[in-house]
Design a protein around this motif. Structure first.
Motif, mmCIF file in Angstrom:
data_model
loop_
_atom_site.group_PDB
_atom_site.id
_atom_site.type_symbol
_atom_site.label_atom_id
_atom_site.label_comp_id
_atom_site.label_asym_id
_atom_site.label_seq_id
_atom_site.Cartn_x
_atom_site.Cartn_y
_atom_site.Cartn_z
ATOM 1 N N UNK A 102 -5.650 1.900 1.569
ATOM 2 C CA UNK A 102 -5.325 2.935 2.557
ATOM 3 C C UNK A 102 -4.246 2.445 3.507
ATOM 4 N N UNK A 103 -4.389 1.208 3.987
ATOM 5 C CA UNK A 103 -3.404 0.657 4.926
ATOM 6 C C UNK A 103 -2.038 0.492 4.263
ATOM 7 N N UNK A 104 -2.025 0.016 3.018
ATOM 8 C CA UNK A 104 -0.770 -0.179 2.295
ATOM 9 C C UNK A 104 -0.036 1.143 2.086
ATOM 10 N N UNK A 105 -0.759 2.147 1.622
ATOM 11 C CA UNK A 105 -0.128 3.438 1.324
ATOM 12 C C UNK A 105 0.289 4.168 2.597
ATOM 13 N N UNK A 149 5.168 14.308 3.291
ATOM 14 C CA UNK A 149 4.875 13.112 2.504
ATOM 15 C C UNK A 149 3.861 13.428 1.404
ATOM 16 N N UNK A 150 3.930 12.655 0.340
ATOM 17 C CA UNK A 150 3.037 12.818 -0.807
ATOM 18 C C UNK A 150 1.601 12.475 -0.425
ATOM 19 N N UNK A 151 0.659 13.349 -0.784
ATOM 20 C CA UNK A 151 -0.755 13.114 -0.501
ATOM 21 C C UNK A 151 -1.387 12.293 -1.618
ATOM 22 N N UNK A 152 -2.116 11.260 -1.238
ATOM 23 C CA UNK A 152 -2.864 10.433 -2.188
ATOM 24 C C UNK A 152 -4.341 10.527 -1.839
ATOM 25 N N UNK A 208 -15.654 9.824 4.994
ATOM 26 C CA UNK A 208 -14.663 10.872 5.175
ATOM 27 C C UNK A 208 -13.361 10.704 4.424
ATOM 28 N N UNK A 209 -13.299 9.747 3.514
ATOM 29 C CA UNK A 209 -12.016 9.461 2.861
ATOM 30 C C UNK A 209 -12.033 9.695 1.353
ATOM 31 N N UNK A 210 -13.187 10.099 0.797
ATOM 32 C CA UNK A 210 -13.272 10.209 -0.655
ATOM 33 C C UNK A 210 -13.255 11.659 -1.121
ATOM 34 N N UNK A 211 -12.321 11.941 -2.019
ATOM 35 C CA UNK A 211 -12.280 13.258 -2.664
ATOM 36 C C UNK A 211 -13.209 13.290 -3.861
ATOM 37 N N UNK A 212 -13.440 12.110 -4.442
ATOM 38 C CA UNK A 212 -14.273 11.989 -5.635
ATOM 39 C C UNK A 212 -15.128 10.738 -5.541
ATOM 40 N N UNK A 213 -16.276 10.784 -6.254
ATOM 41 C CA UNK A 213 -17.105 9.600 -6.444
ATOM 42 C C UNK A 213 -17.482 9.546 -7.918
ATOM 43 N N UNK A 214 -17.276 8.370 -8.535
ATOM 44 C CA UNK A 214 -17.740 8.183 -9.914
ATOM 45 C C UNK A 214 -19.240 7.907 -9.835
ATOM 46 N N UNK A 215 -20.017 8.875 -10.260
ATOM 47 C CA UNK A 215 -21.467 8.815 -10.081
ATOM 48 C C UNK A 215 -22.231 8.258 -11.277
ATOM 49 N N UNK A 239 4.250 5.419 3.917
ATOM 50 C CA UNK A 239 4.608 6.800 4.229
ATOM 51 C C UNK A 239 3.828 7.857 3.491
ATOM 52 N N UNK A 240 2.799 7.465 2.752
ATOM 53 C CA UNK A 240 1.981 8.450 2.038
ATOM 54 C C UNK A 240 0.973 9.089 2.985
ATOM 55 N N UNK A 241 0.571 10.301 2.650
ATOM 56 C CA UNK A 241 -0.447 11.024 3.392
ATOM 57 C C UNK A 241 -1.807 10.623 2.829
ATOM 58 N N UNK A 242 -2.534 9.767 3.551
ATOM 59 C CA UNK A 242 -3.830 9.272 3.087
ATOM 60 C C UNK A 242 -4.888 9.564 4.146
#
Length: 595
Positions: A249-252, A2-5, A39-46, A256-259
């Motif tokens: 997160x719940x919607x994606x 599945x596609x990773x988001x 544990x869910x953020x790849x990025x943060x707008x700082x 079927x997305x990898x979240x």
């Protein structure tokens, strides 16, 4: 597979779209561990946008704040992202090229990985240096398309911008749906086109929730190949801000997305701390209406973050407009009727002035033209008869090429005023200035700072930096905060002198009734009026009869980001001052009349 988001927490924009200020550095350091633990953020707008300016305004060094804020995030493997405005850098007006170049060098040294660059007009000429300078500094260059909805802003239109910036060498593309009016299906088609043509380009989606499209838009762009989506957390998610990470997160995940999973205990801690920061001082500048979504934004296309200031504008002129309507034998308007009228006028004005994407600062310009039109028409005058120099700069092409065509009446008005249209690269109008600021710092005995970061701050925000260095900014902030705490209706005090209460609406109506040809001088922003001429007499008003030529400086409005010049739009003499020295005004308020 599945596609990773991936998710990006837009912590800076959460605050920027809600109110005036950002958290202090000590608060940012406190919330960082909880953001990491989610544990869910790849990025943060700082940082970016107004972050630097508001730090200076409450007396904090933004360079130290950025370094301290990004450090724990980067050590945890989270990328730090900033927002910059291409030709305008980190402010509202154009920036010399050498200052823009230094910005990327400084921000990279401070721990910022990704530069999200947008031009409010989507003019590739303004974006070319952003890509070039970001890459030179070793940053990831992300170009953001300013998304809006019109017959002009098609997938083909946006792809023409993408083609250019990819040619410049950008690494990523963002869809900056600042008003949340992008239609989900169209945004999905745009992402699909980008991914098919440039499969190596990462795509990120940023959509505000104001009119309610953004959740559906996230689903569509993810199905089309989007890689990262911007999200928020309570208590600042939804309303005029961004969708909450839990919902997305719940919607994606269901689709079927990898979240990534969310540590809910850490989420609740981020939520608790954010509320604590609001209770401390930040909430005093957050308008309650920013917590509400509204479908009214679908038609006018204005960014949701403007709703608070727009309602304040309307309250400031409501009585004056009704008095003008009444004196002309017309029906008075309720506040709701005036709001709808403003939305309709924005929709009317927007294509007339070339369909600029409604993002800072062009959204403000279009809205202000519409508001002034309503005021002028209430007085029986023509539309577009009261536009300020910044609005004309947009129309004349000095900030970049407008996407659409100007209406014949706008072209005729420009010709009548003897204005010339610009076709040169906008950057060419702003020569380098770093040597000047370096010399000024040496004369003051000020340190240039690590990696020349203090030099950069002074050159980017000269007025605010001087006030920060002198301590005036901190004193002004503390005074404003104390006033906010004491009353939601701030009584402005200047030099400890309480100003007399003035019924401005009655004064405006009386002037207009006696002098129908009187031309109003309009406040370009919220702030405090500072008259340039000597003040005399009761109420500290300027001398009546002071003569001005078109373009002469009349006064300043001390806004939260610095001083806005208020210049004469006509030749004439000061007929009546409506606002005294040191009084507070809202954007769109009448300051005085010239005749």
């Amino acid at each position: 597979m599945s596609k990773q988001i991936k998710f990006c927490l837009v912590y800076r924009d959460m605050w920027q779209s809600s109110g005036k200020y950002q958290p202090r550095v000590d608060q940012l350091i406190r919330v960082a561990p909880a953001i990491i633990d989610m544990g869910c953020f790849a990025r943060v707008e700082t940082n970016g946008g107004a972050f630097e300016q508001v730090n200076l305004l409450y007396g904090e060094n933004p360079n130290k704040a950025v370094r301290a804020w990004t450090k724990p995030l980067r050590e945890a493997g989270i990328q730090c992202q900033m927002l910059e405005r291409a030709l305008n850098g980190l402010r509202m007006d154009p920036v010399p090229a050498d200052v823009r170049r230094l910005m990327f060098k400084v921000k990279k040294a401070q721990g910022v990985d990704i530069a999200r660059s947008f031009c409010g007009l989507n003019d590739p000429r303004n974006l070319e240096n952003s890509v070039k300078f970001a890459k030179e500094a070793g940053m990831i260059s992300q170009v953001a398309l300013s998304i809006t909805h019109s017959d002009i802003h098609t997938v083909e239109y946006y792809m023409s911008v993408v083609d250019k910036v990819v040619e410049f060498g950008c690494d990523e593309i963002a869809l900056k749906d600042m008003a949340g009016v992008g239609r989900p299906a169209t945004l999905g088609r745009l992402v699909k086109c980008i991914k098919e043509k440039y499969p190596h380009i990462l795509v990120q989606y940023h959509g505000h929730t104001g009119p309610g499209f953004s959740v559906a838009s996230m689903m569509e762009v993810c199905k089309a190949g989007c890689d990262i989506v911007d999200v928020a957390v309570e208590p600042l998610s939804w309303g005029m801000v961004h969708p909450d990470v839990i919902t997305i997160q719940a919607m994606l995940k269901d689709a079927g997305f990898d979240v990534p999973e969310i540590n809910m205990n850490a989420y609740m801690e981020v939520r608790r701390l954010t509320q604590e920061f609001m209770d401390d001082f930040l909430g005093y500048w957050i308008d309650a209406k920013n917590r509400i979504s509204t479908s009214l934004l679908v038609g006018c296309g204005l960014p949701g973050g403007m709703m608070g200031s727009m309602m304040a504008d309307l309250k400031g002129v409501h009585k004056a407009i009704n008095m003008s309507l009444k004196s002309n034998g017309q029906k008075e308007l309720s506040e709701d009727e005036l709001l709808v009228k403003l939305f309709d006028e924005v929709a009317y004005v927007w294509p007339k002035v070339g369909n600029p994407p409604l993002v800072t600062p062009f959204s403000q310009y279009v809205k202000n033209i519409a508001l002034m039109n309503i005021m002028q028409m209430a007085q029986g005058k023509e539309r577009f008869s009261n536009m300020d120099p910044k609005q004309w700069d947009m129309i004349l092409g000095k900030a970049g090429t407008l996407p659409g065509n100007l209406a014949p009446e706008i072209l005729a008005l420009a010709k009548e005023k003897g204005y010339e249209f610009s076709t040169t690269n906008p950057q060419d109008n702003y020569p380098d200035e770093l040597p000047k600021y370096r010399k000024l710092m040496e004369e003051q005995g000020w340190e240039l700072g690590e990696d020349d970061e203090e030099l950069f701050e002074y050159a980017m925000h000269p007025r605010q930096y001087v006030d920060y260095k002198s301590g005036a900014a901190k004193k002004n902030f503390e005074r404003d905060l104390e006033a906010k705490k004491q009353s939601s209706d701030i009584k402005v005090i200047v030099k400890e002198i309480k100003l007399p209460e003035v019924n401005r609406a009655e004064l405006i109506a009386a002037v207009q009734a006696k002098n129908p040809e009187a031309k109003p001088v309009i406040a370009p922003s919220d702030g405090i009026v500072l008259w340039e001429v000597p003040v005399t007499g009761q109420g500290m008003n300027p001398p009546m009869g002071t003569a001005y030529k078109e373009g002469d400086l009349i006064c300043f409005v001390e806004a939260y980001y610095g001083q806005d010049e208020v210049k004469a739009l006509y030749n004439g003499k000061l007929l009546q001052a409506v606002v005294a020295q040191g009084e507070k005004v809202r954007k769109g308020d009448v300051i005085a009349f010239i005749n």
